[in-house]
Motif scaffolding. Structure first.
Motif, short mmCIF file in Angstrom:
data_model
loop_
_atom_site.label_atom_id
_atom_site.label_comp_id
_atom_site.label_asym_id
_atom_site.label_seq_id
_atom_site.Cartn_x
_atom_site.Cartn_y
_atom_site.Cartn_z
N LEU A 156 0.38 -0.74 -0.13
CA LEU A 156 0.32 -0.53 -0.63
C LEU A 156 0.91 1.05 0.04
CD1 LEU A 156 -2.83 -0.81 2.57
CD2 LEU A 156 -3.31 -0.76 0.41
N ALA A 157 0.67 1.46 -1.37
CA ALA A 157 1.77 3.04 -1.41
C ALA A 157 1.61 3.98 -0.45
CB ALA A 157 1.63 3.61 -2.51
N ASP A 158 0.39 4.18 0.10
CA ASP A 158 0.27 5.45 0.66
C ASP A 158 0.00 5.26 3.07
OD1 ASP A 158 -2.49 3.98 0.47
OD2 ASP A 158 -3.71 5.54 -0.15
N GLY A 159 0.36 3.81 2.70
CA GLY A 159 0.28 3.47 4.05
C GLY A 159 -0.31 3.75 5.03
N PHE A 160 0.35 4.48 6.08
CA PHE A 160 -0.78 4.72 7.24
C PHE A 160 -0.07 5.97 7.47
CE2 PHE A 160 -2.74 5.05 11.29
CZ PHE A 160 -3.51 4.29 11.20
N GLU A 161 -1.71 6.76 8.03
CA GLU A 161 -1.48 8.52 8.55
C GLU A 161 -2.89 8.36 10.02
OE1 GLU A 161 -0.85 12.12 8.96
OE2 GLU A 161 -2.45 11.29 8.63
N GLY A 162 -2.60 8.95 10.88
CA GLY A 162 -3.64 9.01 11.05
C GLY A 162 -4.43 9.96 11.09
N ASN A 163 -4.71 11.16 10.27
CA ASN A 163 -5.10 12.12 9.73
C ASN A 163 -5.81 11.54 8.47
OD1 ASN A 163 -4.36 14.91 10.78
ND2 ASN A 163 -2.78 14.13 10.90
N ALA A 164 -5.48 10.66 7.69
CA ALA A 164 -5.87 10.31 6.89
C ALA A 164 -6.68 9.37 6.84
CB ALA A 164 -4.88 9.63 5.36
N GLN A 165 -6.62 8.39 8.10
CA GLN A 165 -7.74 7.45 8.99
C GLN A 165 -8.63 8.20 9.43
OE1 GLN A 165 -7.01 4.17 9.11
NE2 GLN A 165 -8.11 3.44 9.42
N THR A 166 -8.06 9.34 10.42
CA THR A 166 -9.48 9.68 10.68
C THR A 166 -10.73 10.60 9.98
OG1 THR A 166 -8.65 10.81 12.54
CG2 THR A 166 -10.13 12.11 11.88
N PHE A 167 -10.30 11.05 8.62
CA PHE A 167 -11.27 11.25 7.93
C PHE A 167 -11.47 9.97 6.74
CE2 PHE A 167 -12.53 12.29 3.03
CZ PHE A 167 -12.70 13.10 2.98
N ARG A 168 -11.26 8.52 6.73
CA ARG A 168 -11.84 7.10 6.36
C ARG A 168 -13.00 7.03 7.20
NH1 ARG A 168 -11.17 3.82 3.15
NH2 ARG A 168 -11.51 1.20 3.05
N VAL A 169 -12.39 7.54 8.50
CA VAL A 169 -13.43 7.06 9.75
C VAL A 169 -14.16 7.08 9.41
CG1 VAL A 169 -14.27 6.84 12.24
CG2 VAL A 169 -11.83 5.89 11.33
N GLY A 224 9.20 9.33 0.01
CA GLY A 224 9.20 10.47 -1.23
C GLY A 224 7.97 10.84 -1.21
N GLY A 225 7.37 10.29 -0.39
CA GLY A 225 5.52 11.22 -0.51
C GLY A 225 5.27 11.71 0.84
N SER A 226 4.32 12.68 0.90
CA SER A 226 4.54 13.88 2.11
C SER A 226 4.33 12.93 3.29
CB SER A 226 2.83 14.24 2.02
OG SER A 226 2.81 15.45 0.78
N SER A 227 5.33 13.49 4.27
CA SER A 227 4.82 12.71 5.49
C SER A 227 3.47 13.01 6.47
CB SER A 227 5.94 13.92 6.77
OG SER A 227 5.15 14.77 6.71
N LYS A 228 2.70 13.93 5.96
CA LYS A 228 1.55 13.90 6.72
C LYS A 228 0.39 14.12 5.05
CE LYS A 228 1.84 14.16 10.79
NZ LYS A 228 1.43 13.14 11.65
N PHE A 229 -0.94 13.95 5.45
CA PHE A 229 -1.29 13.64 4.14
C PHE A 229 -2.89 13.20 5.12
CE2 PHE A 229 0.40 9.75 4.32
CZ PHE A 229 -0.51 8.40 3.95
N ASN A 230 -4.25 13.67 4.35
CA ASN A 230 -5.90 13.59 4.67
C ASN A 230 -6.57 12.42 4.13
OD1 ASN A 230 -5.91 16.00 6.81
ND2 ASN A 230 -7.37 14.15 6.76
N ALA A 231 -5.76 11.75 3.16
CA ALA A 231 -6.73 10.90 2.28
C ALA A 231 -5.81 9.75 1.54
CB ALA A 231 -7.65 11.06 1.25
#
Length: 533
Positions: A156-169, A224-231
């Motif tokens: 999964l190239a975009d892995g896991f990020e807490g802010n993206a997970q919040t939006f997904r929840v 190589g991707g953003s350290s923080k992201f939302n989706a």
């Protein structure tokens, strides 16, 4: 709840809300707002009731209740004192967010707020209640582990990020009622959690990580991707649709409601973790005082050291604050000021280190009075210092603290980071917690690979894999470039399994993660979990 909402909406002259995620009534309301005043704000007269229902939907969700058993810094029981968990932290962030939003609503004219996309104190509260819903077990440590296993084990190239997970929840994983994916929240509330409104690699184009001036959080990480992201990729369309409702908000900027939440999080975090570790006896006066006094006395000498000398000086007194000064000057030159930094060190040193920390916490009412007095005074001062910025710098925000207050918050956060997060005993415990998360992920993946027993896996886990599969299949049809060539049926099945497992593990509490790891290893313990699996 749904029936109450229909009655409330009818009282404001609006038809009941439908069960789809972005219903026609909301879209029509956005269009009316644009037609009437040219402001891109998904609000209309009487919408206050909708936001209040959104707030209650969030508060009544299982994901919100779960925060009571998710680590903020350390789990309950690891220290003799009472420490914050994600729920108590969230409650305090919500209180600070409401105070900031109400202050801005009263001090800034409605026209100015509208030009910046609009602000509503209930939406800011909803954002604050939501902001940590995506945090996995064991806090930021769990976030790092899940990111690594999502990328390395499942591709999964975009892995896991807490802010993206919040939006997904909020938009996909929580269930409000039959036929609903997510909580069916208003556009304004969905937008209010988008602290970093871009994907890890994709959207917008050009991606913020490639800009000459990087927004906060967009700096490329080891992937190589953003350290923080939302989706994540399956949720990008939803985020794009939400952001389209705010054409007046720059791509690098948060909505005002989100900016209020983000600032409130900083303010609350900078103070209540200090409370926890003073009460627990972890913050030792001699060590903290030595750091502050040494830097203040040797500031000119320390400033002459090279970056390599500072890095090699280890824990020498004063070095931590000098490293902080350099980091702020390099990354936040839009607000950093040498004199303000010195004043902040001196004031925090006088009022917290010498005024609070110098007196060992003994559980007495006098000790509590001293600590709570410091906290309440500083929160009031920080809230009073909040200001609105019409055209902020890229790393800045439309809602920010005055320069002197901003520097004080950075110094307060430094105490926690330098004297708590870097402790070897904390690192030892976190290594074990990281192992728990890896074990659970790997065990579920192996279980699902067993054709004879896969159907007996937890029902929610299987549901999450199916939901993820629909998402990736949709992206493969509509935006194949977002998947970087991984569009075959086998690719989609692999990514769906990985995302489903990660979603499941991220939704566990600390205790559930530990108990699940024990049972998957064959250990004894609770068997009938009341639907937890």
């Amino acid at each position: 709840m749904a029936g109450d909402r229909a009655r409330t909406d009818a009282a404001h002259g609006d038809p009941p809300r439908t069960g789809v995620r972005s219903d026609a009534r909301t879209d029509a309301r956005m269009q009316r707002a644009r037609a009437e005043d040219g402001i891109a704000r998904p609000l209309a007269a009487g919408s206050d009731s909708e936001f209040r229902v959104d707030l209650e939907r969030i508060r009544f969700s299982p994901s919100f209740s779960r925060l009571a058993e998710v680590t903020q810094v350390v789990s309950a029981g690891t220290t003799g004192g009472v420490v914050h968990n994600r729920l108590t932290h969230t409650i305090k962030v919500t209180a600070v967010a409401r105070a900031i939003a109400v202050r801005l609503e009263e001090s800034a004219g409605p026209g100015r707020l509208a030009r910046l996309g609009g602000l509503h104190h209930v939406v800011a509260q909803a954002a604050a209640c939501s902001h940590d819903l995506g945090h996995p077990p064991f806090g930021h440590l769990g976030e790092q582990v899940l990111d690594r296993v999502a990328r390395e084990r499942f591709g999964l190239a975009d892995g896991f990020e807490g802010n993206a997970q919040t939006f997904r929840v909020l938009t996909e994983l929580e269930v409000h009622g039959p036929g609903d994916d997510g909580l069916n929240l208003t556009t304004a509330v969905r937008a209010s959690v988008l602290k970093y409104p871009w994907g890890r690699f994709h959207w917008p184009d050009p991606h913020p990580r490639t800009w000459s001036e990087l927004p906060r959080g967009a700096r490329p990480d080891r992937t190589g991707g953003s350290s923080k992201f939302n989706a994540y990729v399956p949720d990008l369309d939803e985020m794009i649709k939400v952001r389209e409702a705010y054409p007046s908000v720059r791509p690098d900027q948060q909505t005002l409601d989100c900016a209020v939440m983000d600032l409130a999080d900083d303010v609350a975090y900078s103070l209540h973790d200090l409370e926890d570790f003073h009460r627990s006896g972890v913050l030792q006066f001699s060590a903290v005082s030595g750091e502050f006094r040494s830097w203040a006395q040797q500031a000119e000498k320390l400033a002459m050291l090279s970056d390599r000398q500072v890095a090699s000086a280890g824990t020498d007194p004063g070095i931590g604050l000098e490293a902080l000064r350099r980091r702020l000057a390099s990354r936040d030159d839009w607000i950093f000021d040498e004199e303000e930094f010195l004043d902040a060190v001196l004031r925090v040193g006088e009022e917290f280190v010498e005024g609070v920390l110098a007196i060992p916490y003994d559980g007495s009412m006098a000790a509590d009075r001293s600590l709570s007095g410091f906290t309440s005074t500083w929160i009031d001062e920080l809230v009073d210092s909040v200001r609105l910025v019409d055209d902020p710098p890229v790393r800045g925000s439309s809602v920010t603290l005055s320069p002197d207050a901003w520097h004080r918050v950075q110094v307060l956060k430094f105490i926690h980071q330098h004297f708590v997060l870097h402790r070897a005993d904390l690192a030892l415990m976190q290594r074990g917690q990281a192992s728990v998360i890896r074990q659970v992920v790997e065990a579920f993946d192996e279980w699902l690979s067993d054709d004879l027993d896969a159907t007996r896996a937890p029902r929610r886990l299987l549901d999450l894999i199916v939901a993820a599969g629909f998402g990736y299949a949709r992206v493969a049809r509509e935006h194949p470039d977002w998947l970087d060539g991984q569009t075959s049926a086998a690719d989609i099945a692999r990514m769906a399994r990985g995302r489903g497992i990660v979603d499941f593990v991220a939704g566990l509490t600390d205790h559930q993660a530990e108990a699940t790891a024990s049972r998957l290893r064959g250990g004894s313990g609770l068997l009938w979990g009341g639907g937890s699996v």
